[in-house]
Write a protein that holds these residues in place. Structure first.
Motif, short mmCIF file in Angstrom:
data_model
loop_
_atom_site.label_atom_id
_atom_site.label_comp_id
_atom_site.label_asym_id
_atom_site.label_seq_id
_atom_site.Cartn_x
_atom_site.Cartn_y
_atom_site.Cartn_z
N GLY A 66 0.78 -1.23 0.00
CA GLY A 66 0.00 0.00 0.00
C GLY A 66 0.81 1.28 0.00
O GLY A 66 0.24 2.38 -0.05
N ALA A 67 2.15 1.16 0.04
CA ALA A 67 2.98 2.37 0.14
C ALA A 67 2.86 3.25 -1.11
O ALA A 67 2.83 4.48 -1.00
N SER A 68 2.83 2.65 -2.28
CA SER A 68 2.74 3.45 -3.52
C SER A 68 1.52 4.35 -3.51
O SER A 68 1.61 5.56 -3.77
N ALA A 69 0.38 3.77 -3.21
CA ALA A 69 -0.86 4.55 -3.19
C ALA A 69 -0.82 5.60 -2.09
O ALA A 69 -1.30 6.74 -2.28
N ALA A 70 -0.25 5.26 -0.94
CA ALA A 70 -0.17 6.22 0.16
C ALA A 70 0.73 7.39 -0.19
O ALA A 70 0.44 8.54 0.16
N ILE A 71 1.85 7.13 -0.87
CA ILE A 71 2.75 8.21 -1.29
C ILE A 71 2.03 9.16 -2.24
O ILE A 71 2.12 10.39 -2.11
N LEU A 72 1.27 8.61 -3.18
CA LEU A 72 0.54 9.46 -4.13
C LEU A 72 -0.51 10.31 -3.41
O LEU A 72 -0.66 11.50 -3.70
N ARG A 73 -1.22 9.71 -2.45
CA ARG A 73 -2.23 10.46 -1.70
C ARG A 73 -1.59 11.59 -0.90
O ARG A 73 -2.11 12.71 -0.83
N THR A 74 -0.43 11.32 -0.32
CA THR A 74 0.27 12.35 0.46
C THR A 74 0.73 13.50 -0.43
O THR A 74 0.57 14.67 -0.08
N LEU A 75 1.30 13.17 -1.58
CA LEU A 75 1.74 14.22 -2.50
C LEU A 75 0.55 15.07 -2.96
O LEU A 75 0.66 16.31 -3.04
N GLU A 76 -0.56 14.43 -3.26
CA GLU A 76 -1.75 15.18 -3.67
C GLU A 76 -2.24 16.08 -2.54
O GLU A 76 -2.61 17.24 -2.78
N ALA A 77 -2.23 15.56 -1.32
CA ALA A 77 -2.70 16.34 -0.17
C ALA A 77 -1.84 17.57 0.06
O ALA A 77 -2.32 18.61 0.54
N LEU A 78 -0.55 17.48 -0.29
CA LEU A 78 0.36 18.61 -0.11
C LEU A 78 0.39 19.55 -1.31
O LEU A 78 1.17 20.51 -1.33
N GLY A 79 -0.42 19.30 -2.31
CA GLY A 79 -0.57 20.24 -3.41
C GLY A 79 0.35 20.03 -4.59
O GLY A 79 0.45 20.89 -5.47
N PHE A 80 1.04 18.89 -4.67
CA PHE A 80 1.87 18.59 -5.83
C PHE A 80 0.99 18.25 -7.04
O PHE A 80 -0.05 17.60 -6.89
N ALA A 81 1.42 18.66 -8.22
CA ALA A 81 0.74 18.31 -9.46
C ALA A 81 1.81 17.86 -10.45
O ALA A 81 2.70 18.63 -10.79
N TRP A 82 1.73 16.61 -10.90
CA TRP A 82 2.75 16.11 -11.81
C TRP A 82 2.23 16.03 -13.23
O TRP A 82 1.02 16.06 -13.49
N ASP A 83 3.15 15.94 -14.16
CA ASP A 83 2.81 15.92 -15.59
C ASP A 83 2.78 14.47 -16.08
O ASP A 83 3.73 13.72 -15.88
N GLY A 84 1.70 14.12 -16.75
CA GLY A 84 1.59 12.79 -17.33
C GLY A 84 1.28 11.73 -16.28
O GLY A 84 1.18 12.02 -15.08
N PRO A 85 1.14 10.49 -16.72
CA PRO A 85 0.83 9.41 -15.78
C PRO A 85 2.03 9.02 -14.94
O PRO A 85 3.18 9.26 -15.33
N VAL A 86 1.76 8.43 -13.79
CA VAL A 86 2.82 7.89 -12.95
C VAL A 86 3.41 6.66 -13.65
O VAL A 86 2.68 5.80 -14.15
N VAL A 87 4.74 6.59 -13.70
CA VAL A 87 5.43 5.44 -14.29
C VAL A 87 5.85 4.50 -13.16
O VAL A 87 6.40 4.94 -12.15
N TYR A 88 5.55 3.21 -13.34
CA TYR A 88 5.94 2.19 -12.36
C TYR A 88 7.03 1.32 -12.97
O TYR A 88 6.84 0.71 -14.02
N GLN A 89 8.17 1.26 -12.29
CA GLN A 89 9.28 0.48 -12.83
C GLN A 89 8.94 -1.00 -12.94
O GLN A 89 9.48 -1.69 -13.80
N SER A 90 8.06 -1.49 -12.11
CA SER A 90 7.67 -2.90 -12.17
C SER A 90 6.99 -3.24 -13.50
O SER A 90 6.89 -4.42 -13.85
N GLN A 91 6.54 -2.23 -14.24
CA GLN A 91 5.91 -2.45 -15.54
C GLN A 91 6.88 -2.20 -16.69
O GLN A 91 6.47 -2.21 -17.86
N ARG A 92 8.16 -2.02 -16.39
CA ARG A 92 9.15 -1.65 -17.40
C ARG A 92 10.26 -2.70 -17.52
O ARG A 92 11.34 -2.43 -18.04
N LEU A 93 10.02 -3.90 -17.05
CA LEU A 93 11.07 -4.92 -17.00
C LEU A 93 11.59 -5.28 -18.39
O LEU A 93 12.79 -5.54 -18.55
N ASP A 94 10.72 -5.30 -19.39
CA ASP A 94 11.17 -5.62 -20.76
C ASP A 94 12.18 -4.60 -21.26
O ASP A 94 13.15 -4.95 -21.95
#
Length: 303
Positions: free
Chosen positions: A60-88
């Motif tokens: 649950g840490a990934s989702a919690a980190i995103l919620r915390t960043l959103e709560a603090l007012g961060f806005a990022w560009d584009g979708p979040v990239v997950y390295q676990s989906q980039r193994l190829d």
């Protein structure tokens, strides 16, 4: 007749937390500095989750980190990239290095390396046992980069010129581990190149990794970003604030207070009448200057 200079590439930065725990003061301070450096230059700020090591991840840490960043007012560009989906992509990069004879299989165990090597920058320097090929009857366990001899140089935005003989200080380092997981050094270089990141702002605990990443960038033929390494937060004992030293998690319900602390630790204490989250961000963007940030570690007093 003079030739026109090519147009400067738009600033493209990123923040890349590891979900081995919740966001704490050290990682938040890095996120704030990274974000302000990008936005103050009209640049993009990407978010990448470095979830490469499942055994060490906190559920649950990934989702919690995103919620915390959103709560603090961060806005990022584009979708979040997950390295676990980039193994190829990491495997393709490794295959390329193998084909170019820049990477090779290693059969050594940790015990064998410890017995044969000498203390270096980050543990024991790999002694090159398998560099010329595997011994008879041995099977490769990990894959290593064939590091060239000589100095690698970088000019850091806070720490100035740095040079290191990676072969002497680290040796041929691991790109893919014996357990089949890809190493951080390979993944971060591949992803920064793929995402077009040309400016990396991160914590000074990763400063020693920079020359290793530059060696790998050169081996893969990709561009080297500009680097800035922000001060590490330490406790009264001089230990880096981290999940291992039980650094408390950031409280999303105290977002303004958390942001104020992060800005102060970066040499940008907001005025007392700047209270709300939106006001703090507006003030920070208007006043951000890297020259006000110290390169020295920042001591955080425990509550």
């Amino acid at each position: 007749m003079s030739c026109p200079m090519p147009p400067a590439q738009p600033y493209r930065g990123r923040f890349a937390p590891s979900p081995t725990g919740l966001l704490h003061a050290g990682s938040l301070t890095t996120a704030v500095g990274s974000y302000l450096q990008a936005r103050s230059q009209g640049g993009e700020w990407l978010l990448r989750m470095e979830d490469l090591d499942p055994p060490r991840e906190m559920p649950g840490a990934s989702a919690a980190i995103l919620r915390t960043l959103e709560a603090l007012g961060f806005a990022w560009d584009g979708p979040v990239v997950y390295q676990s989906q980039r193994l190829d992509a990491y495997q393709q990069a490794l295959d390329h290095l193998v084909a170019q004879q820049r990477a090779y299989p290693c059969a050594c165990t940790r015990r064998e390396i410890a017995l044969a090597g000498q203390a270096g920058l980050d543990g024991v320097v790999y002694p090159g046992t398998c560099r010329a090929g595997l011994a008879a009857g041995r099977t490769g366990r990990a894959w290593r980069l064939r590091v060239p001899a000589g100095l690698t140089r970088v000019v850091d935005g806070l720490h100035g010129p740095i040079e290191q003989d990676v072969l002497a200080c680290v040796g041929d380092y691991v790109l893919k581990r014996a357990d089949g997981l890809f190493a951080y050094q390979l993944a971060v270089v591949v992803d920064d190149a793929w995402q077009g990141v040309n400016a990396v702002v991160r914590g000074a605990d990763l400063l020693d990794s920079t020359t290793r990443q530059i060696v790998l960038q050169q081996a893969l033929g990709v561009a080297t970003p500009r680097y800035v390494h922000l001060p590490v937060l330490v406790n009264a004992a001089g230990e880096k604030l981290s999940k291992q030293t039980l650094a408390p998690a950031i409280r999303p319900d105290a977002a303004a207070a958390e942001l104020r602390l992060a800005l102060t630790r970066l040499g940008h204490p907001p005025p007392a009448d700047c209270g709300g989250l939106a006001e703090l961000w507006a003030w920070a963007l208007a006043h951000w200057a890297l020259s006000r940030v110290s390169a020295a570690p920042v001591v955080v007093q425990e509550a």
